[in-house]
Enzyme design. Structure first.
Site: not given
Length: 159
Positions: A59-61, A66
């Protein structure tokens, strides 16, 4: 029975099994795979192998995974806690370490799957309940992040 403090020789490196005896964290929040170059009470280098299957990358980019900066700082803190635990023979003794402050935090480069994150930690103040560390997260010789972290140590069984 407590080990005789005069006979304990702190290790210069600890593996994942020993880290799990020092830290209460477990997957997915255990962020240190090994700690090496331990100079008791002074410094260490934590190692975090960053892999694509870690849950935060979903879910983080997701198009450009990243590692979240807050997790890099947490990995620094875990490395510092292992330094203290290994230095004071606290493995398996219920040590707890709690964040008190994060200062001078800067992010310099992205940390992505496939990176080996080296967490260089140096004790600025310690010995009692409150410890302060200077940390640098390094990938391939480049600083990815730096910060000072302060934590309170609860020695568990030994107070």
């Amino acid at each position: 029975m407590a080990a005789d403090e005069t006979s304990y020789i702190p290790p210069t490196e600890v593996d994942l099994a020993t880290i799990k005896r020092i830290l209460p964290h477990r997957y997915p929040f255990l962020l240190v795979d090994k700690v090496r170059d331990i100079v008791p009470m002074e410094s260490c280098v934590g190692i975090k192998n960053v892999t694509s299957n870690e849950p935060h990358f979903e879910g983080h980019f997701p198009q450009e995974p990243v590692m979240p900066g807050v997790l890099i700082i947490e990995a620094m803190a875990q490395s510092a806690a292992v330094l203290v635990g290994a230095s004071l023979d606290l493995a398996g003794k219920g040590m707890g370490t709690y964040f008190m402050a994060i200062d001078k935090c800067r992010f310099r480069r992205k940390v992505v799957p496939g990176d080996v994150l080296e967490l260089h930690m140096k004790t600025l103040r310690g010995g009692g309940k409150v410890w302060k560390f200077e940390g640098r997260a390094i990938v391939n010789g480049e600083i990815a992040a730096e910060a000072e972290v302060m934590a309170m140590l609860n020695r568990g069984e030994n107070g």
